[in-house]
Motif scaffolding. Structure first.
Motif, short mmCIF file in Angstrom:
data_model
loop_
_atom_site.label_atom_id
_atom_site.label_comp_id
_atom_site.label_asym_id
_atom_site.label_seq_id
_atom_site.Cartn_x
_atom_site.Cartn_y
_atom_site.Cartn_z
N GLY A 123 0.68 -2.32 6.73
CA GLY A 123 -0.76 -2.27 6.49
C GLY A 123 -1.49 -1.40 7.50
O GLY A 123 -2.44 -0.69 7.14
N GLU A 124 -1.05 -1.43 8.76
CA GLU A 124 -1.70 -0.60 9.78
C GLU A 124 -1.51 0.89 9.50
O GLU A 124 -2.46 1.68 9.63
N VAL A 125 -0.30 1.32 9.10
CA VAL A 125 -0.12 2.75 8.86
C VAL A 125 -0.85 3.19 7.59
O VAL A 125 -1.39 4.30 7.53
N VAL A 126 -0.91 2.30 6.60
CA VAL A 126 -1.67 2.63 5.39
C VAL A 126 -3.14 2.81 5.75
O VAL A 126 -3.80 3.78 5.32
N LEU A 127 -3.67 1.89 6.55
CA LEU A 127 -5.06 1.98 6.98
C LEU A 127 -5.31 3.27 7.77
O LEU A 127 -6.30 3.99 7.55
N LEU A 128 -4.40 3.60 8.68
CA LEU A 128 -4.56 4.81 9.49
C LEU A 128 -4.47 6.06 8.63
O LEU A 128 -5.19 7.04 8.86
N GLY A 129 -3.59 6.03 7.62
CA GLY A 129 -3.52 7.18 6.72
C GLY A 129 -4.81 7.40 5.97
O GLY A 129 -5.28 8.54 5.82
N GLU A 130 -5.42 6.31 5.54
CA GLU A 130 -6.71 6.43 4.85
C GLU A 130 -7.78 6.92 5.81
O GLU A 130 -8.60 7.78 5.45
N GLY B 164 0.77 -1.24 0.00
CA GLY B 164 0.00 0.00 0.00
C GLY B 164 0.79 1.28 0.00
O GLY B 164 0.21 2.37 -0.09
N LEU B 165 2.13 1.22 0.12
CA LEU B 165 2.95 2.42 -0.05
C LEU B 165 3.19 2.64 -1.53
O LEU B 165 3.34 1.67 -2.29
N HIS B 166 3.26 3.87 -1.95
CA HIS B 166 3.22 4.18 -3.37
C HIS B 166 4.61 4.24 -3.99
O HIS B 166 5.57 4.68 -3.36
N ALA B 167 4.67 3.84 -5.24
CA ALA B 167 5.95 3.75 -5.95
C ALA B 167 6.49 5.10 -6.37
O ALA B 167 7.69 5.24 -6.58
N HIS B 168 5.63 6.13 -6.49
CA HIS B 168 6.04 7.38 -7.14
C HIS B 168 6.03 8.59 -6.22
O HIS B 168 6.19 9.71 -6.71
N ASP B 169 5.85 8.39 -4.92
CA ASP B 169 5.68 9.60 -4.09
C ASP B 169 6.66 9.66 -2.91
O ASP B 169 6.47 10.46 -2.00
N ALA B 170 7.68 8.83 -2.90
CA ALA B 170 8.72 8.83 -1.86
C ALA B 170 8.21 8.36 -0.50
O ALA B 170 8.86 8.58 0.52
N SER B 171 7.06 7.68 -0.47
CA SER B 171 6.60 7.12 0.80
C SER B 171 7.34 5.84 1.16
O SER B 171 7.31 5.40 2.31
N ILE B 172 8.02 5.23 0.19
CA ILE B 172 8.82 4.03 0.45
C ILE B 172 10.23 4.46 0.82
O ILE B 172 10.90 5.13 0.03
N PRO B 173 10.71 4.10 2.00
CA PRO B 173 12.08 4.47 2.37
C PRO B 173 13.11 3.60 1.69
O PRO B 173 12.89 2.41 1.47
N SER B 174 14.24 4.20 1.34
CA SER B 174 15.39 3.45 0.85
C SER B 174 16.37 3.37 2.02
O SER B 174 17.20 4.25 2.22
N ALA B 175 16.23 2.30 2.83
CA ALA B 175 16.97 2.21 4.09
C ALA B 175 17.78 0.93 4.18
O ALA B 175 18.05 0.43 5.26
N PHE B 176 18.21 0.42 3.03
CA PHE B 176 18.96 -0.83 3.04
C PHE B 176 20.38 -0.61 3.54
O PHE B 176 20.97 0.45 3.35
N SER B 177 20.92 -1.63 4.20
CA SER B 177 22.34 -1.65 4.55
C SER B 177 22.82 -3.09 4.48
O SER B 177 22.16 -3.99 5.00
#
Length: 794
Positions: free
Chosen positions: A381-388, A71-84
């Motif tokens: 899923g919980e944060v997506v639901l809360l955002g909606e 449920g996080l969007h591919a085009h709006d920077a809601s997905i963090p790039s936090a790999f290490s």
């Protein structure tokens, strides 16, 4: 995968994100520990750097697709790039050129450090010690401590993070890169060897900021719209203890970064605690968004100047526990923020690196219990639901109510509250937490054990070989009967005991071949716990653990360790230690119920361990070690909350051990802690012998021990087991000389920093031989040239 989400509207004000939900980070180990396997293949020589890079790129790509599906969007920077690949603090150090001079040869001509070089810095080589390692705030994650000197040259040296962002963008994902913020980076660093007296890395903040500005500009040039800068040090009194004016420091740092040309929008995150009044100077800067932890922290009473024009990323879903959120309560907290700022985004309180991937994989758990849980995917899923729901409360009312109902079901379930446990706790008396005075105990133990000066021992575990793991798997699969498995374990114990005798150790251990993990093993044998099959989380580097789930009142149905310890004791005339994990560590390294105070849960675990100590003692085991490596880990980040924690944590340990007879020697073990902060509590444990991590820091802890007047046995570690290198006898001898120069030799024990489970015998045996030889050498020096021993301070 759906990537048909709209890009931010052209009419949206500058600095306002299109997203209504996000997370601050996500597990980077892979759902089947793919990152671990890739790294260890590189280290073993079975894969080259290019192959390993491809495997890690695959983990990153699948993570992005998974977050988009959730449920996080591919085009709006809601997905963090936090790999290490190994550690995010090490990544930051490498990116801005803070590589210690002893590892200068692993840096390429272009400033980059490949995976082989990164591994060398993290793990050491030959005489070159790795970076020191310690706990990341109050979590069980370990980070590598950067070494900063007055002359460290900061610059954009390695653009690995930018390349990973571009990789995602090419795959159709506009992500939000995540970096350790500059203030936290320096506050968590240590002065490099040779730095002048009084120098602190934070003194270099002004010099560091241009390198960060250069890095931010590189992200923006690559197409990044947002970058997240993590500043958890801002919620920690310990991390900021040396800062005279934190508000001014925050203002200067973020005024400089927000004024830098060509920067992306900045989200500054302050997880793991309440930001408190530091929100004020941060809000006064031109940062675009601020993430606050509302699981540990409170909704601000009022909006400081500057906040109204910013986005508040509200951490209302717990990022480092596994219970489903009370979604109705979380939604109310989100709604309370609306008067403070124009835009509110639902989020996790911390990165999700502290929780497993997906509870749907745990088909072996009790179905009712599984319904109470939310791992990383469920929390997304919980944060997506809360955002909606925050945008339109009526749209997800049923789902919000279901989340709250799951919590209510958990609180009412059988076993969550047990009358017999509560009655036993209520009957405890003050004397149940006290032993005889130490002088009396010491005399009894010297008579019973007859140990030499500088006695040698190990911390408990011996290498978990492939044969041990195969036998455990065969038992689980039914290919070995329980009787056959136990016979295998007894043979392994026989071998380990004989090896220790041959090496010449004074106090032996059984090696713990029966234990998959020092906490999980006890959880499997105590009521009130459940264990997972795929619930892995990262501890450090490639090391992963499966924290148990402590869901109900705790009892011990039967003795746990007694058969193994007594079998080992039957094979030698030397003392054998019984090995237990302490109540605080069992809590710290489990996912613990959140419906009662931690201190109450710790006392329940302590009672179970007290019974185990009594059974070991009755079976003739005269030395019992109760490990508390996590004592410092759970210390609250705010100083005002620390006394209450130290009171109950010390009381829990003493409840577990105070029933022992005078002649029974109680050991404890602590590791990767800032011991100076908890030295009074360590003394309060009243253990007869305390072993501590000290090798990587080269005995830096000893001045704290000496100043505190610590009068009981102390075993400062002389072998760093988290590195594959074998310390030379001369190196260990030097460390022991430092020890007896600070602490009376009659108190000093000789031991590794930690258990040997993660090492191989090719490293373990020569290291222990060197340890025993070094102890003999220093004993001889003390006997040949008697000198006045240091006297503990009063």
């Amino acid at each position: 995968m759906s990537t048909e989400n709209p890009t931010p509207e052209q009419s949206r004000p500058a600095g306002v994100p299109a997203w209504s939900a996000t997370v601050l980070g996500y597990p980077r180990i892979g759902p089947r520990r793919e990152t671990k396997k890739a790294l260890e293949a590189l280290w073993s020589g079975s894969a080259d750097v290019a192959t390993t890079e491809r495997a890690l790129a695959d983990v990153r790509a699948r993570t992005l697709r998974r977050l988009n599906d959730l449920g996080l969007h591919a085009h709006d920077a809601s997905i963090p790039s936090a790999f290490s690949a190994y550690d995010h603090v090490l990544d930051a150090a490498i990116s801005i050129g803070a590589v210690p001079p002893r590892f200068a040869d692993v840096v390429g001509a272009d400033g980059r450090v490949d995976l082989a070089g990164l591994s060398t810095i993290a793990r050491g080589r030959g005489a070159d010690a790795p970076l020191e390692m310690t706990k990341w705030f109050d979590t069980n994650y370990h980070y590598l401590v950067p070494e900063i000197a007055p002359g460290t040259r900061f610059r954009l040296a390695d653009d690995r993070g930018v390349r990973e962002f571009s990789e995602a963008l090419a795959d159709g994902f506009l992500t939000r890169p995540v970096l350790v913020g500059p203030v936290t980076f320096l506050l968590l660093s240590k002065p490099a060897d040779g730095s002048p007296e009084g120098f602190a890395p934070i003194d270099r903040l002004t010099d560091l900021l241009p390198a960060y500005a250069e890095l931010l500009a590189a992200y923006a040039a690559a197409g990044a719209e947002w970058v997240q800068l993590d500043e958890p040090a801002l919620v920690s009194d310990s991390a900021t203890a040396g800062v005279s004016d934190l508000h001014a420091l925050v203002r200067s740092a973020y005024d400089a970064l927000t004024a830098a040309p060509g920067r992306p929008r900045l989200l500054v995150a302050a997880p793991y605690g309440d930001l408190g009044d530091v929100l004020e100077p941060l809000a006064a800067t031109a940062v675009d968004a601020i993430a606050i932890d509302l699981v540990r922290g409170a909704v601000p009473a009022s909006a400081p100047d500057g906040l109204a024009g910013k986005t508040l990323v509200a951490g209302v879903v717990d990022g480092h526990n596994v219970w489903r959120a009370d979604l109705a309560a979380a939604l109310r907290r989100l709604q309370q923020l609306a008067p403070l700022t124009g835009t509110v985004v639902a989020s996790t309180s911390t990165s999700l690196l502290h929780v497993p991937h997906d509870v749907a994989e745990e088909t072996g758990l009790d179905e009712r219990l599984r319904g109470w849980l939310a791992f990383a995917d469920q929390k997304v899923g919980e944060v997506v639901l809360l955002g909606e729901a925050l945008r339109d409360p009526d749209t997800r009312a049923d789902a919000i109510a279901a989340g709250s109902a799951a919590r209510a079901d958990r609180l009412a379930a059988p076993g969550v509250v047990r009358g017999d446990v509560r009655e036993r706790l209520a009957a405890l008396r003050p004397q149940d937490l006290r032993r005889s005075d130490y002088a009396t105990r010491r005399a009894a133990q010297e008579s019973a054990l007859g140990l030499p000066l500088l006695p040698t021992t190990t911390i408990g575990s011996f290498p978990q070989t492939g044969e041990i793991r195969s036998a455990r798997a065969a038992r689980a699969a039914g290919r070995l009967s329980q009787e056959q498995y136990e016979e295998f374990l007894r043979a392994e114990i026989d071998r380990v005991v004989a090896l220790q005798e041959e090496i010449g150790l004074d106090v032996l251990v059984h090696g713990e071949p029966e234990r998959n993990d020092m906490v999980q093993y006890f959880a499997e044998n105590l009521d009130g716990f459940a264990v997972t099959r795929h619930g892995w989380v990262q501890s450090y580097g490639s090391r992963c653990v499966r924290p148990p789930i402590l869901w109900g009142d705790v009892t011990r149905p039967a003795p746990i360790t007694v058969p193994w310890s007594t079998h080992a004791a039957s094979r030698t005339s030397r003392p054998v230690k019984g090995m237990l994990t302490g109540p605080v560590t069992i809590l710290a390294w489990s996912f613990v119920r959140d419906d009662q105070p931690l201190g109450d849960t710790a006392r329940q675990v302590a009672l179970a361990l007290r019974d185990e100590v009594a059974d070991l003692e009755a079976a003739g085991i005269g030395v019992v070690q109760v490990d508390e490596p996590a004592l410092r880990e759970l210390l609250p980040l705010r100083r005002a909350d620390q006394p209450a924690y130290l009171d109950w944590s010390v009381a829990a340990f003493r409840l577990a051990t105070a029933g022992a007879a005078d002649a029974t020697q109680i050991h404890t073990h602590l590791c990767y802690s800032e011991f100076g902060e908890v030295i009074d509590a360590i003394d309060g444990l009243d253990a007869d012998v305390t072993s501590i991590e000290a090798a990587r820091s080269r005995m830096e802890v000893l001045p704290d021990i000496a100043r505190a007047g610590f009068a009981r046995g102390i075993g400062p570690g002389v072998h760093d087991i988290h590195s594959p290198r074998v310390p030379a006898r001369e190196e260990i001898t030097e460390l022991l000389r430092l020890a007896v120069a600070s602490v009376p030799a009659r108190q000093v024990w000789v031991n590794p920093d930690c258990g040997l489970k993660t090492r191989g015998y090719a490293e373990t045996v020569p290291a222990l031989r060197n340890l025993v030889a070094a102890a003999a050498e220093v004993r001889a020096e003390l006997a040949a040239e008697p000198v006045a021993e240091p006297v503990p301070a009063s």
